[in-house]
Design an enzyme around this catalytic site. Structure first.
Site: not given
Ligand code: UGA
Length: 431
Positions: A41, A124, A152-153, A205, A258, A261
Site C-alpha cells: 500500500k 470511530t 469524522e463525518f 459520532k 451496508g 460504518c
Molecule cells: C456513513 C455516514 O453517512 C457518514 O456521515 C459517516 O461519516 C460514515 O458512515 C462513517 O461513519 O465513516 P457511508 O458509510 O459512506 O457514510 O455511506 P452512506 O452514504 O451513509 O450510506 C450508508 C448505507 O445506507 C448505504 O448502503 C446506502 O445505500 C444506505 N442508505 C442510505 C439507504 O438505504 N437509504 C437512504 O436513504 C440512505
C-alpha cells in the site's frame, strides 16, 4: 513558502479515513507523513496510486506531493511531528465490541515523539477510549501531550468534499490548548468548529450514524406497510421529508444499509451500552429491520418466480452504494448467498465493485455489460442504485430475457415505464 500556520502532522493508517485526512490536511497547507503497516500500500501510494475509488483523492495526493509523503516507519512519520492523527480501523471483536488494538499500537509508537503537542483520534471508537489513551500516554511519560477526539463525518464517494466543506468539525478535548490547536489545523476549512468534552465527541459520532440508520429502517418498515395498504413509499416519504423538522435525507427505502460504518457502528453502540447493562431496544430493532430487508425482497421475488431452483438471476450492482467500489457488509453478499443456497445460477454486474472475498462471489459470474448479463435471465434484482441502469433500453432487455421479471431493490426505475417495457416489476413499498 509554507504558510506560517502550517503544522507537521503524522497520520497513522492509510485506509479511507487516513488517506482522506492526510491528503486534505496537505491540501490545507500542512506537512503530512502518512504511515501504514502494509508495504504494498505504501509503495503504491508513493507512486501516486490510490488503492480504492474515491473521487478527487488521487488528484489531491498528486497535487500535494511536496507536502505529503508515505512511509512504513512510525519513527520517520513522527520525526518533527507536532500532531499525530490516529486513523486506523477498529473492526469488531468476536464479542461485537470495537477492537482497539491497532489504536493502542499507534499510541505505543508515540513514545519516540516526546515533542508532540497533541494526539488526535479520528478512528470511530467507543466512549471512554480517550480516557484509556490518556492513561497510556501518561504512563509512557507523555502527560504533556494533549488528547483530542475529532470524529469524522465523511461519506464514501464524497469524502474529500465532506472533509473540506463539512457541516461541522467536532473537537472533543478536555483542555483549551489542545482544542485551539486542532481547531487551528482547520482554519481554512469551510465549516463550524464545535468544541466539547471527549466523551460527548465520541458519543456524537456513534449517535449520528445510529440516527441515520434509524431513519432508513423506519422508511423500510413504513415501506412494508405501503405494500399491504397500496400506498407508495416515495410519495409518503416525499411528503414527510418536506417538514423542515424532519428533512428529506436518509428516508430512501430499499435493501437496507451496508458499508464499513453503519453495520459496525450500530453493533458497537449496542454492545457498548450492553456492557454497561443497558439494552438499547430501539437500536436493536433498527438493526433487525435492516437484516430482514434483503431477505424480505428475496422472498417476494421467489414467490413471483415459484422458487429459485434452476433459475438464472442477475444482480445489478454489488457495491454497498453507488459511487464507490466498496463491498464491505454490502447487502449484495446476502442476496448472492441466499440465491445460491436456493439453487439459482447467479450473474452479477457492477461498474466498480472491488471483490476482496472469495465467498460467495467465486460461485457467481461477473459481466462487464449489464445487457449481456441479462440476456436469457429469468429475473433481475437492482441491488445498488447505479444511475447508468436508468439509461438501459429496458424494452430491448425484456425481449432478451427468458422471463422479464425485475425486483428493484433501490426504487431506482419508474414502475409505469418498466411495466410498459414488458416487465413484471416489483419494488420496495410501491405496490
Ligand atoms: C456513513 C455516514 O453517512 C457518514 O456521515 C459517516 O461519516 C460514515 O458512515 C462513517 O461513519 O465513516 P457511508 O458509510 O459512506 O457514510 O455511506 P452512506 O452514504 O451513509 O450510506 C450508508 C448505507 O445506507 C448505504 O448502503 C446506502 O445505500 C444506505 N442508505 C442510505 C439507504 O438505504 N437509504 C437512504 O436513504 C440512505
Amino acid at each position: 513558502m509554507d504558510n506560517p500556520a502550517s503544522r507537521t502532522i503524522a497520520v497513522f493508517g492509510a485506509g479511507y479515513i487516513g488517506l482522506v485526512t492526510g491528503a486534505c490536511l496537505a491540501e490545507l497547507g500542512h506537512r503530512v507523513v502518512v504511515r501504514d503497516i502494509v508495504p504494498a500500500k505504501v509503495e503504491a501510494l508513493s507512486r501516486g496510486e490510490v488503492p480504492f475509488h474515491e473521487p478527487g483523492l488521487s488528484e489531491l495526493i498528486l497535487g500535494n506531493t511536496e507536502r505529503l509523503r508515505f512511509t512504513l516507519d512510525a519513527r520517520e512519520a513522527l520525526a518533527g511531528a507536532e500532531v499525530a492523527y490516529v486513523c486506523v480501523d477498529t473492526p469488531p471483536t468476536p464479542a461485537g465490541d470495537a477492537d482497539l488494538s491497532r489504536v493502542h499500537a499507534v499510541v505505543d509508537d508515540l513514545v519516540s515523539a516526546p515533542h508532540l503537542a497533541a494526539v488526535v483520534v479520528k478512528s470511530t471508537v467507543p466512549i471512554g477510549t480517550g480516557d484509556r489513551i490518556r492513561e497510556r500516554l501518561d504512563r509512557a511519560g507523555l502527560s504533556h501531550v494533549g488528547y483530542a477526539a475529532n470524529p469524522e463525518f465523511t461519506a464514501e464517494g464524497k469524502a474529500v468534499s465532506d472533509f473540506l466543506h463539512p457541516d461541522r468539525i467536532i473537537v472533543g478535548a478536555d483542555d483549551d490548548a489542545t482544542a485551539d490547536l486542532v481547531a487551528d489545523l482547520h482554519r481554512d476549512v469551510d465549516g463550524p468548529v464545535v468544541r466539547m468534552d471527549v466523551h460527548s465527541a465520541e458519543l456524537a459520532k456513534l449517535t449520528a450514524n445510529a440516527l441515520l440508520m434509524t431513519r432508513i429502517s423506519f422508511a423500510n418498515e413504513i415501506a412494508t406497510l405501503c405494500e399491504v395498504t397500496g400506498a407508495d413509499i416515495e410519495k409518503v416519504m416525499g411528503a414527510v421529508g418536506m417538514d423542515p423538522r424532519i428533512g428529506p435525507q436518509f428516508l430512501r427505502a430499499g435493501l437496507g444499509w451496508g458499508g464499513s460504518c453503519f453495520p459496525k457502528d450500530g453493533v458497537a453502540l449496542k454492545q457498548l451500552a450492553s456492557n454497561d447493562g443497558l439494552y438499547l431496544q430501539l437500536l436493536t430493532a433498527v438493526i433487525e429491520v435492516n437484516n430482514l430487508q434483503p431477505r424480505r425482497a428475496l422472498q417476494r421475488l421467489k414467490d413471483e418466480l415459484g422458487g429459485f431452483g434452476g433459475k438464472r438471476v442477475v444482480m445489478l450492482g454489488m457495491a454497498f452504494k453507488a459511487g464507490t467500489d466498496d463491498m464491505r457488509q454490502a447487502p449484495s453478499a446476502v442476496v448472492a448467498s441466499r440465491l445460491l443456497a436456493e439453487g439459482a445460477e447467479v450473474r452479477c454486474w457492477d461498474p466498480l465493485a472491488r471483490v476482496t472475498e472469495p465467498e460467495p462471489w467465486g460461485r457467481t459470474t461477473r459481466y462487464d455489460d449489464p445487457r449481456e448479463a441479462l440476456a436469457g435471465a429469468h429475473a433481475a434484482i437492482v441491488v445498488t442504485e447505479w444511475p447508468q441502469l436508468r439509461e438501459l433500453d429496458w424494452a430491448d432487455v425484456a425481449d432478451s430475457m427468458a422471463a422479464p421479471v425485475l425486483f428493484d431493490g433501490r426504487n431506482l426505475l419508474d414502475p409505469a415505464e418498466m411495466r410498459a417495457a414488458g416487465f413484471t416489476y416489483l419494488s420496495v413499498g410501491r405496490s
